[in-house]
Design a protein around this motif. Sequence first.
Motif, PDB file in Angstrom:
ATOM      1  N   GLY A 241      -1.477  27.600 -27.162  1.00 46.45           N
ATOM      2  CA  GLY A 241      -2.371  27.223 -28.246  1.00 46.45           C
ATOM      3  C   GLY A 241      -1.634  26.518 -29.370  1.00 46.45           C
ATOM      4  N   PHE A 242      -2.314  26.425 -30.490  1.00 44.74           N
ATOM      5  CA  PHE A 242      -1.745  25.714 -31.650  1.00 44.74           C
ATOM      6  C   PHE A 242      -2.372  26.289 -32.910  1.00 44.74           C
ATOM      7  N   ASP A 243      -1.576  26.673 -33.849  1.00 46.03           N
ATOM      8  CA  ASP A 243      -1.943  27.134 -35.211  1.00 46.03           C
ATOM      9  C   ASP A 243      -1.187  28.390 -35.613  1.00 46.03           C
ATOM     10  N   GLY A 244      -1.070  29.342 -34.691  1.00 45.37           N
ATOM     11  CA  GLY A 244      -0.423  30.598 -35.056  1.00 45.37           C
ATOM     12  C   GLY A 244      -1.312  31.477 -35.908  1.00 45.37           C
ATOM     13  N   THR A 245      -2.607  31.533 -35.568  1.00 49.37           N
ATOM     14  CA  THR A 245      -3.539  32.397 -36.287  1.00 49.37           C
ATOM     15  C   THR A 245      -3.268  33.856 -35.908  1.00 49.37           C
ATOM     16  N   PRO A 246      -3.767  34.805 -36.691  1.00 50.41           N
ATOM     17  CA  PRO A 246      -3.565  36.221 -36.341  1.00 50.41           C
ATOM     18  C   PRO A 246      -4.031  36.566 -34.932  1.00 50.41           C
ATOM     19  N   ASP A 247      -5.205  36.075 -34.528  1.00 49.26           N
ATOM     20  CA  ASP A 247      -5.687  36.362 -33.173  1.00 49.26           C
ATOM     21  C   ASP A 247      -4.821  35.679 -32.122  1.00 49.26           C
ATOM     22  N   GLY A 248      -4.333  34.481 -32.450  1.00 49.91           N
ATOM     23  CA  GLY A 248      -3.451  33.780 -31.532  1.00 49.91           C
ATOM     24  C   GLY A 248      -2.140  34.522 -31.353  1.00 49.91           C
ATOM     25  N   LEU A 249      -1.584  35.002 -32.446  1.00 44.08           N
ATOM     26  CA  LEU A 249      -0.333  35.755 -32.380  1.00 44.08           C
ATOM     27  C   LEU A 249      -0.501  37.043 -31.578  1.00 44.08           C
ATOM     28  N   LYS A 250      -1.647  37.684 -31.733  1.00 38.85           N
ATOM     29  CA  LYS A 250      -1.905  38.914 -30.969  1.00 38.85           C
ATOM     30  C   LYS A 250      -1.976  38.608 -29.478  1.00 38.85           C
ATOM     31  N   ALA A 251      -2.584  37.470 -29.132  1.00 39.66           N
ATOM     32  CA  ALA A 251      -2.674  37.085 -27.725  1.00 39.66           C
ATOM     33  C   ALA A 251      -1.285  36.802 -27.153  1.00 39.66           C
ATOM     34  N   VAL A 252      -0.406  36.204 -27.965  1.00 37.02           N
ATOM     35  CA  VAL A 252       0.972  35.982 -27.528  1.00 37.02           C
ATOM     36  C   VAL A 252       1.670  37.318 -27.325  1.00 37.02           C
ATOM     37  N   GLU A 253       1.462  38.214 -28.256  1.00 32.77           N
ATOM     38  CA  GLU A 253       2.060  39.545 -28.172  1.00 32.77           C
ATOM     39  C   GLU A 253       1.570  40.298 -26.941  1.00 32.77           C
ATOM     40  N   ASP A 254       0.284  40.159 -26.647  1.00 33.26           N
ATOM     41  CA  ASP A 254      -0.309  40.848 -25.496  1.00 33.26           C
ATOM     42  C   ASP A 254       0.051  40.194 -24.169  1.00 33.26           C
ATOM     43  N   GLY A 255       0.522  38.950 -24.219  1.00 34.11           N
ATOM     44  CA  GLY A 255       0.916  38.266 -23.001  1.00 34.11           C
ATOM     45  C   GLY A 255      -0.144  37.397 -22.365  1.00 34.11           C
ATOM     46  N   THR A 256      -1.351  37.336 -22.957  1.00 34.93           N
ATOM     47  CA  THR A 256      -2.394  36.482 -22.391  1.00 34.93           C
ATOM     48  C   THR A 256      -2.214  35.019 -22.811  1.00 34.93           C
ATOM     49  N   MET A 257      -1.490  34.793 -23.897  1.00 29.99           N
ATOM     50  CA  MET A 257      -1.138  33.440 -24.324  1.00 29.99           C
ATOM     51  C   MET A 257       0.381  33.310 -24.240  1.00 29.99           C
TER      52      MET A 257
END
Length: 306
Positions: A241-257
Motif C-alpha cells: 500500500g501507500f500512506d502508512g495510515t494506522p490501519d495500514g500499519l496494523k495490516a503490515v504488523e499482522d502480515g496481511t500487507m
Amino acid sequence: MKFRGVAALSAVALAALTACGSGASAGGGGDITVGLAISTLDNPYFVALKGGAEKAAAELGVKLTVVDAQNDATNQVNQVQTLTTQGVKAIIINPVDSKQAAPAAKAAENANIPLVAVDRSVDEGKVVSEVASDNVQGGTLAAIELGRAVSGDVVHLQGIPGASAARDRGQGFEQGLNSGGIKVVASQPADFNRAKGLDVMTNLLQANPAIKGVFADNDEMALGAIKALGDRAGKDVAVVGFDGTPDGLKAVEDGTMAATIAQQPEVLGRKAVEQAVKAARGEAVQEVVDVEVKVVTKKNVAEFKK
C-alpha cells in the motif's frame, strides 16, 4: 511539479494588503485567517493532514477555516471561491483533481490571495508553494518492495485518475518494475477508496485468479484488496500500500500487507500552514517543499506506530 507564473513576493504582498481575517494574536499571527480546502475527510490520511495543519495554526496564532470537498472537484472549486469572499489571507488546497483545480487557482489569483498546494499539485494556475511527498519515488519503492516479496503477475489499484498523486505513484511504480520479476496484468482505478478497492479487486480476481501481488496507490484501497483476497493475503498474494495510515500499519504488523510506503501527513499539513502564513505576511516562501517517504515492513513497523 508545475508552477505557472509563480511570483511569490508580489502576489503575497497584494494578498497581505487586500485580504482580512479574524484570528488569535499569539505567535505573531495577528488577524490572519487561512483557508484549507481538503479533498476528503472520509480518509484517515487526510484527517491526519488536517490535524497537522490545525496544530501549526494554533502554534502560529492564526485561524484555520477547513472545508471538505468530499472528493467532488466541482464542489471544491465552489468552496475555494467562497473562501475568497470570507477574508482569508491565504488558501491551502489539497486538490480532488489536479487539472480540475484550475478554476479554484484562478479564483484565488483574481482575489489576490496566495495559494499553497498540499499533497497534490495544481496543474494550471499560480501556486506560491507546493508541499508534497515524492510520490514518484514512493511508487518506485513500492515496485521494488513488491518485487522482493513475489515473482509473477500483479495488479495495480489506481487512485483518482485526475489526482497528481495517482499519476506520480503510477509513474514511479512503472519505473521500478524492472527491479524484480513482476509483471502488471491489470490496472484499474478504485479512487483511493476502501469499499471501491474491495469491489475492483473482487472483479480483477475473477479475471486474474493466479495473481501473486497487488500494489494499491493508497492504504485504503490496499485494505479493500486484502478483504477481497481473504486468506490469500499475506500468504500467496503480497499486497503493498501507500500512506502508512494506522490501519495500514496494523495490516503490515499482522502480515496481511507486505509493506506500505509511509508518508507524513501531519508534517505535510504543518508545512503547508507555515508556508501559507509566510505568504499571508508577504514573506518569501519556499516554492517546493518535499517531505520524505519511507518503506514500512514488518521488520520496522514498530518505529512508525504511535
